[in-house]
Scaffold this active site. Structure first.
Site, PDB file in Angstrom:
ATOM      1  N   SER A 228     -10.768  23.087 -24.952  1.00  0.00           N
ATOM      2  CA  SER A 228     -12.122  22.620 -24.675  1.00  0.00           C
ATOM      3  C   SER A 228     -12.049  21.609 -23.530  1.00  0.00           C
ATOM      4  O   SER A 228     -11.436  21.877 -22.500  1.00  0.00           O
ATOM      5  CB  SER A 228     -12.738  22.007 -25.939  1.00  0.00           C
ATOM      6  OG  SER A 228     -14.054  21.570 -25.701  1.00  0.00           O
TER       7      SER A 228
ATOM      8  N   TYR B  13     -22.166  22.954 -18.608  1.00  0.00           N
ATOM      9  CA  TYR B  13     -20.750  23.002 -18.990  1.00  0.00           C
ATOM     10  C   TYR B  13     -20.493  22.493 -20.409  1.00  0.00           C
ATOM     11  O   TYR B  13     -19.828  23.156 -21.216  1.00  0.00           O
ATOM     12  CB  TYR B  13     -19.945  22.186 -17.980  1.00  0.00           C
ATOM     13  CG  TYR B  13     -18.469  22.096 -18.247  1.00  0.00           C
ATOM     14  CD1 TYR B  13     -17.656  23.223 -18.175  1.00  0.00           C
ATOM     15  CD2 TYR B  13     -17.869  20.863 -18.545  1.00  0.00           C
ATOM     16  CE1 TYR B  13     -16.284  23.130 -18.402  1.00  0.00           C
ATOM     17  CE2 TYR B  13     -16.499  20.762 -18.764  1.00  0.00           C
ATOM     18  CZ  TYR B  13     -15.724  21.897 -18.690  1.00  0.00           C
ATOM     19  OH  TYR B  13     -14.370  21.804 -18.920  1.00  0.00           O
TER      20      TYR B  13
ATOM     21  N   LYS C 274     -18.548  24.154 -24.021  1.00  0.00           N
ATOM     22  CA  LYS C 274     -17.319  23.608 -24.581  1.00  0.00           C
ATOM     23  C   LYS C 274     -17.542  23.044 -25.985  1.00  0.00           C
ATOM     24  O   LYS C 274     -16.645  23.091 -26.828  1.00  0.00           O
ATOM     25  CB  LYS C 274     -16.759  22.522 -23.646  1.00  0.00           C
ATOM     26  CG  LYS C 274     -16.204  23.069 -22.333  1.00  0.00           C
ATOM     27  CD  LYS C 274     -15.008  23.992 -22.571  1.00  0.00           C
ATOM     28  CE  LYS C 274     -14.297  24.356 -21.284  1.00  0.00           C
ATOM     29  NZ  LYS C 274     -13.096  25.197 -21.513  1.00  0.00           N
TER      30      LYS C 274
END
Length: 298
Positions: free
Chosen positions: A172, A186, A190
């Site tokens: 991650s 983004y 993650k």
């Protein structure tokens, strides 16, 4: 009174932290193991492959760019510790077509044996203000960073369950723990990996399969250099507060955490809850297996 309660809680948490290694699984021996690394042609992924190869593993590198894969293969092979080790390259986009991913993983297992450890390192980043992010990029990042880990994991999990052994690592990011300015596309992709990993661990623990998640900080990779080209000032200033790590350093930590499954201090607090949940899952699994046995005997 409050001090006594606080002291008791601290002592309890420390006790769990000390006990956790005793209930952790046996370390996975990488010598002779088959390790698949997605995103293995550069950056953290390539360094993870090298770290595993140094310990005697057989490696399957997975990435899209075939020329980069072949270059990475040559580099990894320089770290061999015996003449039996093999580095296999597979060029495929792990985020697009599950059936294709399943097919190439099957080919890799036919050549190098069942997968002992999968490292999901394929990913990309984008730093920009929310209203400046093209709408299509929200989908693109979720496909690459999330589905790009789901598909390879799904492709190896059945064999791991049959063998009752396996390690799966999701790479991650620190932005997968804390939402940051400029990472509206983004960070969610993650964050999703943590939910997947924790849910999957509850399903897989009865089969002796263990899931770990790495949250590396900014790391000096080609992807990071590309991200910096469009990074907003605020995001740059935030990033500068933690510095930049080298991919070799990150790889050593990631591999150690995957091989020797350990539990963070605050994570141990969940033992009471997870323990009861794990027992429910285990009982259900045993019941299903008993039913299967009964059906076969009829």
């Amino acid at each position: 009174m409050l001090l006594v309660v606080a002291a008791f809680i601290v002592a309890f948490v420390l006790l769990l932290y000390m006990v956790s290694p005793l209930i952790s699984p046996k370390p996975l021996k990488l010598n002779g193991a088959h390790v698949v690394v997605t995103g293995g042609s550069s950056g953290i992924g390539k360094c993870i492959a090298i770290e595993c190869y140094k310990q005697g593993a057989f490696i399957t590198l997975v990435a899209r760019d075939e020329s980069k894969l072949l270059q990475a293969k040559k580099e990894v092979e320089t770290y061999a510790i015996n003449d039996k080790q093999v580095v296999l390259c597979i060029s495929v986009d792990v985020s697009k077509d599950y059936e294709q991913v399943e097919s190439v993983i099957k080919q890799a297992q036919e050549k190098l044996g069942p997968v002992d450890m999968l490292v999901n390192c394929a990913g990309t980043s984008l730093a920009s203000r929310f209203e400046e992010v093209e709408v299509s990029n929200f989908k693109r990042l979720m496909e690459i960073n999330y589905l790009g880990s789901v598909y390879p994991t799904r492709a190896v999990i059945t064999t791991m369950k049959e063998r009752r052994v396996g390690r799966i690592m999701f790479v991650s990011s620190q932005a997968g723990q804390i939402g940051l300015f400029g990472y509206t596309a983004y960070s969610p992709s993650k964050f999703a990996l943590r939910g997947l990993a924790e849910s999957l661990q509850m399903e897989m623990k009865p089969y002796n399969i263990y899931i770990t998640v790495a949250y590396p900080p900014d790391t000096d990779t080609p992807g990071f250099a590309e991200e910096n080209k469009t990074k907003p000032l605020e995001t740059k200033l935030i990033s500068e507060t933690s510095g930049v790590c080298q991919p070799e350093q990150v790889a050593k930590v990631v591999v150690k955490d995957a091989v020797i499954v350990t539990m963070g201090l605050f994570r141990t607090i969940a033992l009471f809850y997870l323990g009861s949940f794990d027992s429910i899952v285990r009982r259900c699994m045993m019941k299903r297996e008993q039913l299967k046995t009964a059906d076969k005997s009829e």
